[in-house]
Design a protein around this motif. Structure first.
Motif, PDB file in Angstrom:
ATOM      1  N   PHE A   1     -32.160 -24.633  81.190  1.00  0.00           N
ATOM      2  CA  PHE A   1     -31.947 -24.016  82.491  1.00  0.00           C
ATOM      3  C   PHE A   1     -30.475 -23.901  82.867  1.00  0.00           C
ATOM      4  CE2 PHE A   1     -36.457 -25.281  83.968  1.00  0.00           C
ATOM      5  CZ  PHE A   1     -36.967 -24.175  83.292  1.00  0.00           C
ATOM      6  N   ALA A   2     -29.584 -24.391  82.016  1.00  0.00           N
ATOM      7  CA  ALA A   2     -28.160 -24.123  82.231  1.00  0.00           C
ATOM      8  C   ALA A   2     -27.862 -22.639  82.114  1.00  0.00           C
ATOM      9  CB  ALA A   2     -27.318 -24.916  81.228  1.00  0.00           C
ATOM     10  N   VAL A   3     -28.765 -21.893  81.474  1.00  0.00           N
ATOM     11  CA  VAL A   3     -28.555 -20.451  81.331  1.00  0.00           C
ATOM     12  C   VAL A   3     -28.537 -19.759  82.686  1.00  0.00           C
ATOM     13  CG1 VAL A   3     -30.983 -19.735  81.147  1.00  0.00           C
ATOM     14  CG2 VAL A   3     -29.222 -18.484  79.876  1.00  0.00           C
ATOM     15  N   LEU A   4     -29.122 -20.390  83.700  1.00  0.00           N
ATOM     16  CA  LEU A   4     -29.101 -19.797  85.041  1.00  0.00           C
ATOM     17  C   LEU A   4     -27.684 -19.768  85.615  1.00  0.00           C
ATOM     18  CD1 LEU A   4     -32.328 -21.461  86.486  1.00  0.00           C
ATOM     19  CD2 LEU A   4     -32.074 -19.187  85.467  1.00  0.00           C
ATOM     20  N   ALA A   5     -26.812 -20.669  85.153  1.00  0.00           N
ATOM     21  CA  ALA A   5     -25.408 -20.603  85.550  1.00  0.00           C
ATOM     22  C   ALA A   5     -24.757 -19.345  84.994  1.00  0.00           C
ATOM     23  CB  ALA A   5     -24.652 -21.840  85.068  1.00  0.00           C
ATOM     24  N   LEU A   6     -25.219 -18.893  83.840  1.00  0.00           N
ATOM     25  CA  LEU A   6     -24.714 -17.656  83.255  1.00  0.00           C
ATOM     26  C   LEU A   6     -25.017 -16.476  84.178  1.00  0.00           C
ATOM     27  CD1 LEU A   6     -23.360 -16.948  80.471  1.00  0.00           C
ATOM     28  CD2 LEU A   6     -25.628 -16.212  79.730  1.00  0.00           C
ATOM     29  N   VAL A   7     -26.206 -16.479  84.762  1.00  0.00           N
ATOM     30  CA  VAL A   7     -26.566 -15.435  85.725  1.00  0.00           C
ATOM     31  C   VAL A   7     -25.627 -15.479  86.928  1.00  0.00           C
ATOM     32  CG1 VAL A   7     -28.411 -14.538  87.185  1.00  0.00           C
ATOM     33  CG2 VAL A   7     -28.970 -15.545  84.960  1.00  0.00           C
ATOM     34  N   ALA A   8     -25.367 -16.685  87.431  1.00  0.00           N
ATOM     35  CA  ALA A   8     -24.455 -16.828  88.572  1.00  0.00           C
ATOM     36  C   ALA A   8     -23.066 -16.307  88.232  1.00  0.00           C
ATOM     37  CB  ALA A   8     -24.391 -18.293  89.001  1.00  0.00           C
ATOM     38  N   HIS A   9     -22.599 -16.572  87.019  1.00  0.00           N
ATOM     39  CA  HIS A   9     -21.286 -16.080  86.602  1.00  0.00           C
ATOM     40  C   HIS A   9     -21.259 -14.553  86.572  1.00  0.00           C
ATOM     41  CE1 HIS A   9     -20.410 -20.112  84.369  1.00  0.00           C
ATOM     42  NE2 HIS A   9     -20.295 -20.210  85.695  1.00  0.00           N
ATOM     43  N   GLY A  10     -22.341 -13.945  86.113  1.00  0.00           N
ATOM     44  CA  GLY A  10     -22.409 -12.490  86.091  1.00  0.00           C
ATOM     45  C   GLY A  10     -22.337 -11.903  87.490  1.00  0.00           C
ATOM     46  N   VAL A  11     -23.039 -12.524  88.427  1.00  0.00           N
ATOM     47  CA  VAL A  11     -22.979 -12.054  89.818  1.00  0.00           C
ATOM     48  C   VAL A  11     -21.568 -12.220  90.374  1.00  0.00           C
ATOM     49  CG1 VAL A  11     -23.813 -12.524  92.156  1.00  0.00           C
ATOM     50  CG2 VAL A  11     -25.422 -12.492  90.228  1.00  0.00           C
ATOM     51  N   THR A  12     -20.919 -13.328  90.051  1.00  0.00           N
ATOM     52  CA  THR A  12     -19.546 -13.554  90.512  1.00  0.00           C
ATOM     53  C   THR A  12     -18.623 -12.426  90.049  1.00  0.00           C
ATOM     54  OG1 THR A  12     -19.747 -15.950  90.605  1.00  0.00           O
ATOM     55  CG2 THR A  12     -17.539 -15.070  90.271  1.00  0.00           C
ATOM     56  N   LEU A  13     -18.700 -12.065  88.782  1.00  0.00           N
ATOM     57  CA  LEU A  13     -17.839 -11.003  88.267  1.00  0.00           C
ATOM     58  C   LEU A  13     -18.197  -9.656  88.870  1.00  0.00           C
ATOM     59  CD1 LEU A  13     -17.598 -11.967  84.482  1.00  0.00           C
ATOM     60  CD2 LEU A  13     -16.002 -12.495  86.340  1.00  0.00           C
ATOM     61  N   ALA A  14     -19.483  -9.437  89.122  1.00  0.00           N
ATOM     62  CA  ALA A  14     -19.899  -8.162  89.703  1.00  0.00           C
ATOM     63  C   ALA A  14     -19.365  -7.988  91.121  1.00  0.00           C
ATOM     64  CB  ALA A  14     -21.421  -8.063  89.690  1.00  0.00           C
TER      65      ALA A  14
ATOM     66  N   VAL B   1     -20.291  -9.706  76.183  1.00  0.00           N
ATOM     67  CA  VAL B   1     -20.363 -10.110  74.776  1.00  0.00           C
ATOM     68  C   VAL B   1     -20.579 -11.621  74.675  1.00  0.00           C
ATOM     69  CG1 VAL B   1     -19.046 -10.304  72.632  1.00  0.00           C
ATOM     70  CG2 VAL B   1     -18.995  -8.166  73.941  1.00  0.00           C
ATOM     71  N   ALA B   2     -19.809 -12.384  75.468  1.00  0.00           N
ATOM     72  CA  ALA B   2     -19.955 -13.842  75.454  1.00  0.00           C
ATOM     73  C   ALA B   2     -21.352 -14.251  75.922  1.00  0.00           C
ATOM     74  CB  ALA B   2     -18.888 -14.490  76.328  1.00  0.00           C
ATOM     75  N   ALA B   3     -21.844 -13.603  76.993  1.00  0.00           N
ATOM     76  CA  ALA B   3     -23.177 -13.934  77.515  1.00  0.00           C
ATOM     77  C   ALA B   3     -24.259 -13.594  76.500  1.00  0.00           C
ATOM     78  CB  ALA B   3     -23.422 -13.186  78.821  1.00  0.00           C
ATOM     79  N   ALA B   4     -24.115 -12.465  75.814  1.00  0.00           N
ATOM     80  CA  ALA B   4     -25.090 -12.086  74.796  1.00  0.00           C
ATOM     81  C   ALA B   4     -25.109 -13.119  73.667  1.00  0.00           C
ATOM     82  CB  ALA B   4     -24.770 -10.696  74.246  1.00  0.00           C
ATOM     83  N   GLY B   5     -23.936 -13.644  73.319  1.00  0.00           N
ATOM     84  CA  GLY B   5     -23.881 -14.687  72.290  1.00  0.00           C
ATOM     85  C   GLY B   5     -24.587 -15.950  72.728  1.00  0.00           C
ATOM     86  N   VAL B   6     -24.435 -16.311  73.995  1.00  0.00           N
ATOM     87  CA  VAL B   6     -25.096 -17.505  74.521  1.00  0.00           C
ATOM     88  C   VAL B   6     -26.614 -17.322  74.485  1.00  0.00           C
ATOM     89  CG1 VAL B   6     -25.462 -18.918  76.583  1.00  0.00           C
ATOM     90  CG2 VAL B   6     -23.157 -18.165  75.983  1.00  0.00           C
ATOM     91  N   VAL B   7     -27.080 -16.162  74.945  1.00  0.00           N
ATOM     92  CA  VAL B   7     -28.522 -15.902  74.968  1.00  0.00           C
ATOM     93  C   VAL B   7     -29.087 -15.880  73.549  1.00  0.00           C
ATOM     94  CG1 VAL B   7     -30.294 -14.212  75.567  1.00  0.00           C
ATOM     95  CG2 VAL B   7     -28.421 -14.685  77.169  1.00  0.00           C
ATOM     96  N   ALA B   8     -28.358 -15.247  72.624  1.00  0.00           N
ATOM     97  CA  ALA B   8     -28.821 -15.196  71.239  1.00  0.00           C
ATOM     98  C   ALA B   8     -28.891 -16.594  70.631  1.00  0.00           C
ATOM     99  CB  ALA B   8     -27.892 -14.304  70.414  1.00  0.00           C
ATOM    100  N   GLY B   9     -27.905 -17.428  70.938  1.00  0.00           N
ATOM    101  CA  GLY B   9     -27.912 -18.788  70.417  1.00  0.00           C
ATOM    102  C   GLY B   9     -29.008 -19.648  71.016  1.00  0.00           C
TER     103      GLY B   9
END
Length: 507
Positions: free
Chosen positions: A197-210, A224-232
């Motif tokens: 569930f740390a991946v939900l922080a990735l969503v928050a980061h995306g909203v921050t940049l948006a 690209v970095a987020a896609a790598g995290v999701v793939a991993g």
């Protein structure tokens, strides 16, 4: 004077101007890092043993981390795959420093101190030295943070990794160097592998940049970095989905008042002009981090209950940043106000009772050390031992000496050799037959009123106890009951210490 001339004057009196970023001096940066770390370690060491108690989830960490890596990964094929990396890390730590209670919890204390330092640096970069120092000091004072900073689970480590991934994000936005984004992606991936569930922080980061409207190259680099995290993370997520029954215990209504209070305070703080000018504003970073992870879990809860506060402990990062920057704003606005000092003293005083409570055995739902000790006190050499239900076997596995002279009546294969948490039990008819060979049985049960499984083995245990035994005495322990049963045709043994006295039934 015209309206256009009056407008800026009114604005200046309403709130102080937001300064441009200025480089913090070296000593200020050192204080912002060291002071939160020292406070976090001090609070973490205070009462860290909790009067030599250990709750159920910590007991799982303790037991699995004492197995070798091959056993950990074989066990993870059946259960707790989401925590397998944490168990492997703790196995190495136990190998270096010994497998005691302090070693179980100290990594969380140190991890949370690293998180506090990261929050301080984030606050320094986004709002200045004083805001950074205050934010870093706020984090370890939060009750939830104090709780999981003293727990032998992965949540403090995840919080630290998310904090530093967030710092890497903020640093990467203006510089855009590929290696910085690689550091961000690797840190986030490690956090997700420790807990999905740390991946939900990735969503928050995306909203921050948006909402920060950063340039497209920055969004592309983050994507690209987020896609790598999701793939991993994807293989772990797919395989662990087959173990979703482990979170079947999550249910019932979520306690919303506390969540709403934190959200309201965070939003109120964000309304002030916090931080300094830059590509990423403090509110744009902190508010999504505070609100989104928990909100996303709550949204899916009607379909699949998944919200547990510790799963999104890292959202405290956002709250600490907002509150620290808001206190800095108030100080700049009213530098000599006594009300600010009075409010600070009141808040600190209010934190004392929960801080004291968190360092008691009763602050956790179970105390497996107390349960094991009670089994040892109530049992006699040669007595039968029964777990109602079998999953409660983990309550006494932390210290095998507690059950050394008792016979586990339902056990077919022990947890370690079967690569499970609670072992494999005999068929129902075999359990009933073994029970009838004993005149005295010590049963480890749920607390009164708790629901117990109704599989054939559990039905055989309860029906045999009800038909052929009578309850002689029960000792209530934090999170469990230890009951002595005797055969009706046998002599009544002397009640053990702390027992309630004669009784009947299997309630």
């Amino acid at each position: 004077m015209s309206i256009d001339e009056r407008g800026p004057a009114v604005a200046r009196t309403a709130s102080p101007p937001v300064p441009a970023r200025r480089q913090a001096p070296g000593p200020a940066r050192a204080v912002v890092v060291i002071a939160p770390m020292v406070l976090t370690i001090a609070l973490g060491l205070w009462g860290i043993r909790r009067k030599n108690s250990m709750w159920g989830d910590e007991s799982v960490t303790y037991q699995l981390a004492h197995r070798d890596h091959s056993q950990i990964w074989r066990t993870a094929q059946h259960v707790d795959l989401v925590h397998a990396l944490h168990y492997s890390v703790m196995h190495e730590i136990f190998g270096l420093f010994g497998g005691g209670l302090l070693t179980l919890r100290l990594p969380s204390v140190l991890a949370m101190s690293v998180a506090a330092a990261g929050v301080g640096l984030l606050g320094l970069r986004l709002a200045g030295p004083r805001a950074g120092l205050l934010a870093g000091l706020v984090l370890p004072l939060l009750p939830q943070v104090q709780k999981y900073a003293q727990e032998g689970r992965s949540y403090a480590m995840v919080c630290a990794l998310v904090t530093w991934a967030t710092y890497a994000l903020v640093v990467s936005v203006p510089h855009r160097a590929r290696w910085r984004w690689a550091v961000y992606g690797c840190t986030m991936l490690l956090a997700c592998l420790l807990h999905e569930f740390a991946v939900l922080a990735l969503v928050a980061h995306g909203v921050t940049l948006a909402v920060s409207r950063v340039p497209r190259p920055v969004l592309r680099a983050w994507s690209v970095a987020a896609a790598g995290v999701v793939a991993g993370l994807l293989p772990l997520a797919i395989y662990s989905a087959g173990q979703s029954g482990q979170v079947a215990w999550i249910g019932g209504p979520v306690s919303l008042p506390g969540l709403l209070a934190v959200a309201v305070v965070g939003v109120a703080c964000a309304r002030a002009p916090l931080g300094v000018r830059g590509p990423v504003r403090l509110s744009a970073l902190a508010l999504p981090t505070l609100l989104l992870p928990g909100l996303l879990l709550l949204i899916v809860s009607p379909v699949k209950p998944l919200f547990v506060d510790r799963y999104v402990l890292y959202s405290s990062i956002g709250f600490a940043l907002l509150l620290g920057a808001w206190m800095d704003y108030i100080h700049r606005w009213q530098p000599s106000s006594r009300n600010s000092w009075v409010a600070a003293v009141v808040v600190l005083a209010a934190l004392v009772p929960p801080s004291l409570s968190l360092r008691t055995p009763q602050s956790r739902s179970t105390d497996v050390i107390a349960i094991g000790a009670t089994v040892r006190e109530e049992g006699r050499p040669g007595d039968g031992l029964l777990y109602l239900s079998g999953r409660h076997r983990i309550w006494t596995e932390a210290n095998p000496e507690d059950t050394r002279f008792l016979t586990d009546l339902a056990l077919a294969q022990d947890p370690a050799s079967s690569n499970t948490l609670a072992g494999i039990e005999l068929p129902a008819q075999d359990i009933a037959a073994r029970m009838l060979e004993f005149d005295r049985i010590v049963a480890v049960r749920d607390p009164a009123g708790a629901h117990s499984p109704t599989n054939p083995q559990e039905k055989a245990k309860t029906s045999t106890l009800r038909s052929h035994f009578r309850e002689y005495g029960t000792t209530h322990v934090n999170g469990a009951r230890v009951t002595v049963y005797v055969r009706d045709h046998g002599l009544s043994p002397k009640a053990g210490p702390g027992s309630d006295g004669p009784g009947d039934g299997v309630g």
